[in-house]
Design a protein around this motif. Sequence first.
Motif, mmCIF file in Angstrom:
data_model
loop_
_atom_site.group_PDB
_atom_site.id
_atom_site.type_symbol
_atom_site.label_atom_id
_atom_site.label_comp_id
_atom_site.label_asym_id
_atom_site.label_seq_id
_atom_site.Cartn_x
_atom_site.Cartn_y
_atom_site.Cartn_z
ATOM 1 N N LEU A 290 -32.084 -50.987 82.056
ATOM 2 C CA LEU A 290 -32.546 -49.602 82.172
ATOM 3 C C LEU A 290 -33.602 -49.330 81.105
ATOM 4 N N HIS B 194 -26.194 -51.505 73.570
ATOM 5 C CA HIS B 194 -26.954 -51.783 74.794
ATOM 6 C C HIS B 194 -28.420 -52.124 74.544
ATOM 7 N N ARG C 6 -34.536 -36.145 78.142
ATOM 8 C CA ARG C 6 -34.729 -37.589 78.308
ATOM 9 C C ARG C 6 -34.744 -37.970 79.772
ATOM 10 N N ARG D 146 -29.311 -52.658 78.253
ATOM 11 C CA ARG D 146 -28.438 -53.276 79.250
ATOM 12 C C ARG D 146 -27.774 -52.198 80.083
ATOM 13 N N GLY E 12 -31.975 -36.168 81.722
ATOM 14 C CA GLY E 12 -31.213 -35.321 80.814
ATOM 15 C C GLY E 12 -32.088 -34.126 80.490
ATOM 16 N N ASP F 175 -26.627 -45.283 75.034
ATOM 17 C CA ASP F 175 -27.359 -44.020 74.907
ATOM 18 C C ASP F 175 -28.137 -43.980 73.592
ATOM 19 N N LEU G 45 -24.777 -50.674 81.886
ATOM 20 C CA LEU G 45 -23.325 -50.746 81.672
ATOM 21 C C LEU G 45 -22.596 -49.868 82.676
ATOM 22 N N LEU H 8 -34.682 -46.088 78.787
ATOM 23 C CA LEU H 8 -34.311 -44.745 78.332
ATOM 24 C C LEU H 8 -35.541 -44.186 77.619
HETATM 25 C C1 PZK Z 1 -26.503 -43.997 81.230
HETATM 26 N N1 PZK Z 1 -26.845 -41.876 80.769
HETATM 27 C C2 PZK Z 1 -27.176 -40.626 80.091
HETATM 28 C C3 PZK Z 1 -28.715 -39.369 81.588
HETATM 29 C C4 PZK Z 1 -30.899 -40.074 80.125
HETATM 30 C C5 PZK Z 1 -29.644 -40.517 79.774
HETATM 31 N N2 PZK Z 1 -26.843 -48.491 79.129
HETATM 32 C C6 PZK Z 1 -26.523 -47.653 80.162
HETATM 33 N N3 PZK Z 1 -26.013 -48.174 81.297
HETATM 34 C C7 PZK Z 1 -25.705 -47.364 82.304
HETATM 35 N N4 PZK Z 1 -25.866 -46.053 82.274
HETATM 36 C C8 PZK Z 1 -26.367 -45.451 81.180
HETATM 37 C C9 PZK Z 1 -26.715 -46.246 80.074
HETATM 38 C C10 PZK Z 1 -27.264 -45.697 78.860
HETATM 39 N N5 PZK Z 1 -27.682 -45.245 77.909
HETATM 40 C C11 PZK Z 1 -26.873 -43.098 80.260
HETATM 41 N N6 PZK Z 1 -26.478 -41.924 82.016
HETATM 42 C C12 PZK Z 1 -26.255 -43.221 82.329
HETATM 43 C C13 PZK Z 1 -28.544 -40.173 80.492
HETATM 44 C C14 PZK Z 1 -29.995 -38.920 81.943
HETATM 45 C C15 PZK Z 1 -31.093 -39.266 81.197
HETATM 46 F F1 PZK Z 1 -31.966 -40.445 79.435
#
Ligand code: PZK
Length: 286
Positions: free
Chosen positions: A23, A67, A13, A81, A10, A202, A83, A25
Amino acid sequence: MPDAVHVGSGKVRELYALDDERLLLVASDRISTFDVVLPTEVPDKGRVLTGLSGFWFTRTRSIAPNHLLGLREDGRSTECRRLEMLPIECVVRGYLSGSGWRDYSATGAVCGHELPAGLVESTRLPEPIFTPATKAQSGHDENITGAQAAELVGAELYAEAERVCLELYRFAREYAAARGIVIADTKFELGLDGEGRLVLADEALTPDSSRFWPADEYTPGGPQPSFDKQFVRDFCEATGWDKTYPGPELPEEVVNGTRARYVEAFERLTGIAFDDYLADPEVVLR
Ligand code: PZK
């Protein structure tokens, strides 16, 4: 990070896969303004956002599952988690600002919600409204009507998303108001787990995913100062920067003042000393 595969970026992020189900984050200290990421970081900004999200996840579990699996010792990394994400941004607005104000000014409605005539910028709405948007791959999310969003995710899921997001927003804004912060609006990201349950994902209810305003300065009839980014905006405006890449370097006093505002938001909302969070990030989860 040898055991994590980078799967997404992002503006401020990064997202890594830990395995098929999990995942990571990671919230950096990067800061964006006028949609441009600045060359100067704000120390601990990512930790404030991560800690606040964890705090809200813990306190909203009875409204919606989320999550979150755990926070890492670094305070900026959330294990979560994996998703199936919904292809819409779930925005809730309690006040008329940003694209909501622009759309209302032009049409008298926001995402199909017809509003009373004569409302001023930043006014508190009679009731919060759910205003979905598309997820733009590049550039700006586009507001869509509820009917359009229901076509994208299905009518049943759309209705459930709206109900959950309105309840989350109402809970958080009441909580924040008692601590001197107006949460004018906020953007949620929802996903589905393996059992088809709707799950909050997120970051949530942070100053990056919401508009935070200082309650003691709230004056409808124009734009409101940002709780967190106002020093940055004022500095950038004063430089005469044209708001295209690259942005200006921030001087030390702007960095320090901005860091202090993020930490103040964290401490006001959580009631936890930020140093206690740094010593043990899981304090926000208790
Ligand atoms: C997911 N992003 C946004 C994009 C970032 C964040 N729990 C999840 N399971 C699957 N996919 C996501 C999530 C969450 N949260 C979140 N894109 C996919 C994103 C780029 C960088 F830090």
